[in-house]
Design an enzyme around this catalytic site. Structure first.
Site, PDB file in Angstrom:
ATOM      1  N   LYS A  50      -3.028  63.301   1.176  1.00  8.72           N
ATOM      2  CA  LYS A  50      -3.520  64.310   2.127  1.00  8.72           C
ATOM      3  C   LYS A  50      -3.835  65.604   1.380  1.00  8.72           C
ATOM      4  CE  LYS A  50      -1.186  62.243   6.024  1.00  8.72           C
ATOM      5  NZ  LYS A  50       0.060  62.083   6.776  1.00  8.72           N
ATOM      6  N   GLN A  94       5.304  65.317   8.255  1.00 12.98           N
ATOM      7  CA  GLN A  94       5.223  63.892   7.931  1.00 12.98           C
ATOM      8  C   GLN A  94       6.386  63.124   8.570  1.00 12.98           C
ATOM      9  OE1 GLN A  94       2.686  62.320   6.071  1.00 12.98           O
ATOM     10  NE2 GLN A  94       3.711  60.469   6.741  1.00 12.98           N
ATOM     11  N   ASP A 117      -2.043  66.568  13.980  1.00 12.09           N
ATOM     12  CA  ASP A 117      -1.681  65.158  14.155  1.00 12.09           C
ATOM     13  C   ASP A 117      -1.869  64.727  15.613  1.00 12.09           C
ATOM     14  OD1 ASP A 117      -1.051  63.498  12.074  1.00 12.09           O
ATOM     15  OD2 ASP A 117       1.030  64.138  11.904  1.00 12.09           O
TER      16      ASP A 117
END
Ligand code: NDP
Length: 284
Positions: A50, A94, A117
């Site tokens: 990422k 994460q 997200d």
């Protein structure tokens, strides 16, 4: 005729390049903060990828690596700091988080406008009620892969196997918004093989290697395989397979995503697209 193979790698590369061009035309630099708690090796790889993609697209990448012993309160304090930081347009924590941290509490502490997200309850609610918000990256990527085929999917029967908050449920809302007739299957679903055989669009998001067999697939169906499973090989290295028995599905399906190289690369590309969208919305 064998299925058309949907090249997620190429489609993701094009999307990333588009994001890069878009960033270059902005009067500011969008910023993405990624928070990694602990040292789960797979998570570390995702975070590294990422970071690389964010920098390649010309965005600022802020990485926060915290020890697995980090308390929930300290993580919430970091999220609050990132929420208030003007340089940061997107925040990604994460998953999975260590067991002593309540992941839902942390995700819901992220400013919904920076929730790239798309896991915050506000964004999940907006998606469920057909309103615009930040959409989870993996299902958004799956929709782009389906769109790449250029087919009219209105009225098609879509079957999603898996009902997680990060893939199955948002995928159901997206396909519903695209006028499909949607069925969501899960571990308690009866007659799964038969149900899958009725799918014009079959999305597998289970996490069980090659569970979906060739004869579960309707001839000509679009098959989107979200699963990423490492199976052992004699050399000890292991190899990645999806939730669909790809070799058996290939001669039956109309179009199919490979694993790797299908859905996987789309997730990061859609993360960049979400960060860009969040930045533009925050800094008009
Ligand atoms: P979860 O474990 O959260 O959910 C799995 C779902 O599959 C659950 O709804 C579960 O049902 C269902 N399921 C489990 N066993 C069966 C079965 N025998 N028959 C029918 N349904 C079953 O997984 P995720 O949604 O997070 O991920 C799914 C897969 O996608 C994984 O392989 C993961 O690695 C991959 N993934 C890939 C991404 C990418 O970027 N390509 C991103 C995210 C995930 P129930 O709810 O009843 O337990």
């Amino acid at each position: 005729m064998p299925a058309r193979i949907i090249d997620g790698k190429a489609i993701a590369a094009a999307l990333r390049a588009d994001a890069g061009r878009d960033v270059a035309s902005l009067p500011f630099q969008p910023g993405l903060a990624v928070v990694l708690v602990g040292d789960d090796p797979a998570s570390a790889v995702y975070v590294r990828n990422k970071h690389k993609a964010t920098v390649e697209a010309g965005m600022a990448s802020f990485e926060h690596r915290l020890a697995s012993s980090t308390s929930e309160a300290d993580l919430l304090a970091l999220v609050a700091k990132l929420n208030a930081d003007e340089k940061i347009d997107g925040i990604l924590v994460q998953l999975p988080l260590p067991n002593h941290i309540d992941a839902t509490k942390v995700l819901d502490a992220i400013d919904p406008a920076k929730d790239v997200d798309g896991f915050h309850a506000v964004n999940a609610g907006l998606l469920a009620s057909g309103r615009s918000g930040l959409v989870p990256c993996t299902p958004a990527g799956c929709m782009r892969l389906i769109a790449s085929l250029g087919q009219n999917i209105a009225g098609k029967h879509a079957v999603i196997v898996g009902r997680s908050n990060i893939v199955g449920k948002p995928m159901a809302h997206l396909l519903l918004a695209a006028d499909c007739t949607v069925t969501v299957a899960h571990s308690k679903t009866a007659n799964l093989a038969e149900l899958c055989r009725s799918a014009d669009i079959l999305v597998a998001a289970v996490g069980r290697p090659e569970m979906i067999k060739g004869d579960w697939i309707k001839p000509g169906a679009i098959v989107i395989d979200v699963g990423i499973n490492r199976v052992p090989t004699p050399d000890g290295k292991g190899r990645l397979v999806g939730d669909v028995d790809y070799a058996a599905a290939l001669p039956v399906a109309g179009a199919i995503t490979p694993v790797p190289g299908g859905v996987g690369p789309m997730t990061i590309a859609c993360l960049l697209a979400n960060t860009l969208a969040a930045a533009k919305a925050r800094r008009p």
